[in-house]
Design a protein around this motif. Structure first.
Motif, PDB file in Angstrom:
ATOM      1  N   TYR A 122      51.506  26.157 -38.196  1.00 53.46           N
ATOM      2  CA  TYR A 122      51.112  26.044 -39.601  1.00 53.46           C
ATOM      3  C   TYR A 122      51.563  24.743 -40.255  1.00 53.46           C
ATOM      4  CZ  TYR A 122      49.266  30.746 -40.014  1.00 53.46           C
ATOM      5  OH  TYR A 122      48.505  31.872 -39.875  1.00 53.46           O
ATOM      6  N   TYR A 123      52.738  24.231 -39.888  1.00 53.12           N
ATOM      7  CA  TYR A 123      53.341  23.141 -40.652  1.00 53.12           C
ATOM      8  C   TYR A 123      53.456  21.816 -39.920  1.00 53.12           C
ATOM      9  CZ  TYR A 123      54.602  27.064 -43.580  1.00 53.12           C
ATOM     10  OH  TYR A 123      54.564  28.187 -44.349  1.00 53.12           O
ATOM     11  N   SER A 124      52.946  21.677 -38.721  1.00 53.42           N
ATOM     12  CA  SER A 124      53.050  20.395 -38.029  1.00 53.42           C
ATOM     13  C   SER A 124      51.655  19.861 -37.731  1.00 53.42           C
ATOM     14  CB  SER A 124      53.851  20.533 -36.739  1.00 53.42           C
ATOM     15  OG  SER A 124      53.156  21.317 -35.813  1.00 53.42           O
ATOM     16  N   PRO A 125      51.524  18.534 -37.662  1.00 54.61           N
ATOM     17  CA  PRO A 125      50.224  17.955 -37.317  1.00 54.61           C
ATOM     18  C   PRO A 125      49.844  18.303 -35.878  1.00 54.61           C
ATOM     19  CG  PRO A 125      51.847  16.244 -37.847  1.00 54.61           C
ATOM     20  CD  PRO A 125      52.526  17.553 -37.967  1.00 54.61           C
ATOM     21  N   PRO A 126      48.570  18.260 -35.568  1.00 54.10           N
ATOM     22  CA  PRO A 126      48.137  18.599 -34.201  1.00 54.10           C
ATOM     23  C   PRO A 126      48.791  17.703 -33.150  1.00 54.10           C
ATOM     24  CG  PRO A 126      46.257  18.412 -35.670  1.00 54.10           C
ATOM     25  CD  PRO A 126      47.456  17.953 -36.441  1.00 54.10           C
ATOM     26  N   MET A 127      49.122  18.290 -32.042  1.00 50.87           N
ATOM     27  CA  MET A 127      49.672  17.631 -30.857  1.00 50.87           C
ATOM     28  C   MET A 127      51.058  17.019 -31.086  1.00 50.87           C
ATOM     29  SD  MET A 127      47.291  18.157 -28.683  1.00 50.87           S
ATOM     30  CE  MET A 127      47.592  17.075 -27.318  1.00 50.87           C
ATOM     31  N   SER A 128      51.755  17.371 -32.166  1.00 52.17           N
ATOM     32  CA  SER A 128      53.061  16.763 -32.400  1.00 52.17           C
ATOM     33  C   SER A 128      54.207  17.607 -31.852  1.00 52.17           C
ATOM     34  CB  SER A 128      53.273  16.526 -33.895  1.00 52.17           C
ATOM     35  OG  SER A 128      53.332  17.765 -34.566  1.00 52.17           O
ATOM     36  N   GLY A 129      54.034  18.899 -31.766  1.00 56.08           N
ATOM     37  CA  GLY A 129      55.140  19.761 -31.355  1.00 56.08           C
ATOM     38  C   GLY A 129      54.945  20.399 -30.010  1.00 56.08           C
ATOM     39  N   ARG A 130      54.395  19.654 -29.056  1.00 58.83           N
ATOM     40  CA  ARG A 130      54.089  20.250 -27.753  1.00 58.83           C
ATOM     41  C   ARG A 130      55.354  20.687 -27.023  1.00 58.83           C
ATOM     42  NH1 ARG A 130      49.941  17.357 -23.881  1.00 58.83           N
ATOM     43  NH2 ARG A 130      48.582  18.025 -25.547  1.00 58.83           N
ATOM     44  N   ALA A 131      56.376  19.841 -26.983  1.00 55.33           N
ATOM     45  CA  ALA A 131      57.609  20.202 -26.279  1.00 55.33           C
ATOM     46  C   ALA A 131      58.307  21.350 -27.004  1.00 55.33           C
ATOM     47  CB  ALA A 131      58.531  19.005 -26.167  1.00 55.33           C
ATOM     48  N   GLY A 132      58.272  21.319 -28.323  1.00 53.72           N
ATOM     49  CA  GLY A 132      58.870  22.402 -29.096  1.00 53.72           C
ATOM     50  C   GLY A 132      58.170  23.721 -28.860  1.00 53.72           C
ATOM     51  N   THR A 133      56.862  23.651 -28.655  1.00 52.99           N
ATOM     52  CA  THR A 133      56.103  24.863 -28.376  1.00 52.99           C
ATOM     53  C   THR A 133      56.574  25.510 -27.083  1.00 52.99           C
ATOM     54  OG1 THR A 133      54.198  23.917 -29.497  1.00 52.99           O
ATOM     55  CG2 THR A 133      53.785  25.801 -28.077  1.00 52.99           C
ATOM     56  N   PHE A 134      56.833  24.712 -26.068  1.00 48.63           N
ATOM     57  CA  PHE A 134      57.283  25.281 -24.800  1.00 48.63           C
ATOM     58  C   PHE A 134      58.695  25.847 -24.909  1.00 48.63           C
ATOM     59  CE2 PHE A 134      54.090  22.209 -23.124  1.00 48.63           C
ATOM     60  CZ  PHE A 134      53.199  23.170 -22.708  1.00 48.63           C
ATOM     61  N   VAL A 135      59.578  25.165 -25.605  1.00 51.75           N
ATOM     62  CA  VAL A 135      60.947  25.667 -25.773  1.00 51.75           C
ATOM     63  C   VAL A 135      60.941  26.965 -26.573  1.00 51.75           C
ATOM     64  CG1 VAL A 135      63.177  25.179 -26.841  1.00 51.75           C
ATOM     65  CG2 VAL A 135      62.003  23.400 -25.554  1.00 51.75           C
ATOM     66  N   LEU A 136      60.196  26.966 -27.684  1.00 51.30           N
ATOM     67  CA  LEU A 136      60.122  28.179 -28.487  1.00 51.30           C
ATOM     68  C   LEU A 136      59.374  29.292 -27.750  1.00 51.30           C
ATOM     69  CD1 LEU A 136      59.398  26.554 -31.945  1.00 51.30           C
ATOM     70  CD2 LEU A 136      61.496  27.705 -31.235  1.00 51.30           C
ATOM     71  N   GLY A 137      58.411  28.926 -26.909  1.00 54.63           N
ATOM     72  CA  GLY A 137      57.702  29.918 -26.110  1.00 54.63           C
ATOM     73  C   GLY A 137      58.620  30.590 -25.104  1.00 54.63           C
ATOM     74  N   ILE A 138      59.490  29.812 -24.491  1.00 51.34           N
ATOM     75  CA  ILE A 138      60.451  30.397 -23.558  1.00 51.34           C
ATOM     76  C   ILE A 138      61.377  31.359 -24.297  1.00 51.34           C
ATOM     77  CG2 ILE A 138      62.451  29.877 -22.096  1.00 51.34           C
ATOM     78  CD1 ILE A 138      60.995  27.327 -21.242  1.00 51.34           C
ATOM     79  N   MET A 139      61.829  30.959 -25.482  1.00 51.53           N
ATOM     80  CA  MET A 139      62.696  31.840 -26.270  1.00 51.53           C
ATOM     81  C   MET A 139      61.963  33.116 -26.666  1.00 51.53           C
ATOM     82  SD  MET A 139      64.633  29.092 -28.696  1.00 51.53           S
ATOM     83  CE  MET A 139      65.464  30.344 -29.629  1.00 51.53           C
ATOM     84  N   ALA A 140      60.722  32.975 -27.133  1.00 48.38           N
ATOM     85  CA  ALA A 140      59.961  34.142 -27.593  1.00 48.38           C
ATOM     86  C   ALA A 140      59.658  35.094 -26.450  1.00 48.38           C
ATOM     87  CB  ALA A 140      58.665  33.677 -28.258  1.00 48.38           C
ATOM     88  N   LEU A 141      59.235  34.553 -25.330  1.00 47.37           N
ATOM     89  CA  LEU A 141      58.878  35.411 -24.205  1.00 47.37           C
ATOM     90  C   LEU A 141      60.103  36.034 -23.544  1.00 47.37           C
ATOM     91  CD1 LEU A 141      56.046  33.182 -22.800  1.00 47.37           C
ATOM     92  CD2 LEU A 141      55.787  35.446 -23.808  1.00 47.37           C
TER      93      LEU A 141
END
Length: 98
Positions: free
Chosen positions: A19-38
């Motif tokens: 919701y709050y970041s520009p496209p393609m800016s938080g790719r690494a954060g997405t994977f880190v947060l995805g590991i935490m969420a899963l």
């Protein structure tokens, strides 16, 4: 308590990134947060499976956390491969069977 923290920080962080970041800016954060969420999502499931099918000797808490962490790492790795179109549904299903 730590399960709820992992779930809230992981899934909440992914939602905030979308919701709050520009496209393609938080790719690494997405994977880190995805590991935490899963990992947080898989922890109760892995715990239930260890309670339902006990072993002798009983699995310690670090074993349950490690197995849940592997679920998160595996799914995040598949998502990373999917970005480069290196994995398809067929290859995923073959890796699950074999």
């Amino acid at each position: 308590m730590s399960v709820f923290a992992l779930i809230i920080v992981g899934w909440g962080g992914i939602v905030a990134l979308f919701y709050y970041s520009p496209p393609m800016s938080g790719r690494a954060g997405t994977f880190v947060l995805g590991i935490m969420a899963l990992t947080g999502t898989a922890l109760p499931i892995v715990y239930f499976l260890h309670r339902r099918f006990p072993s002798d000797p009983h699995a310690e808490s670090n074993v349950i956390v490690r197995q849940a962490l592997w679920v998160g790492v595996y799914v995040a790795f598949l998502a990373w491969l999917q970005l480069g179109r290196l994995v398809t549904l067929y290859e995923f299903s073959v890796s699950q069977v074999g």
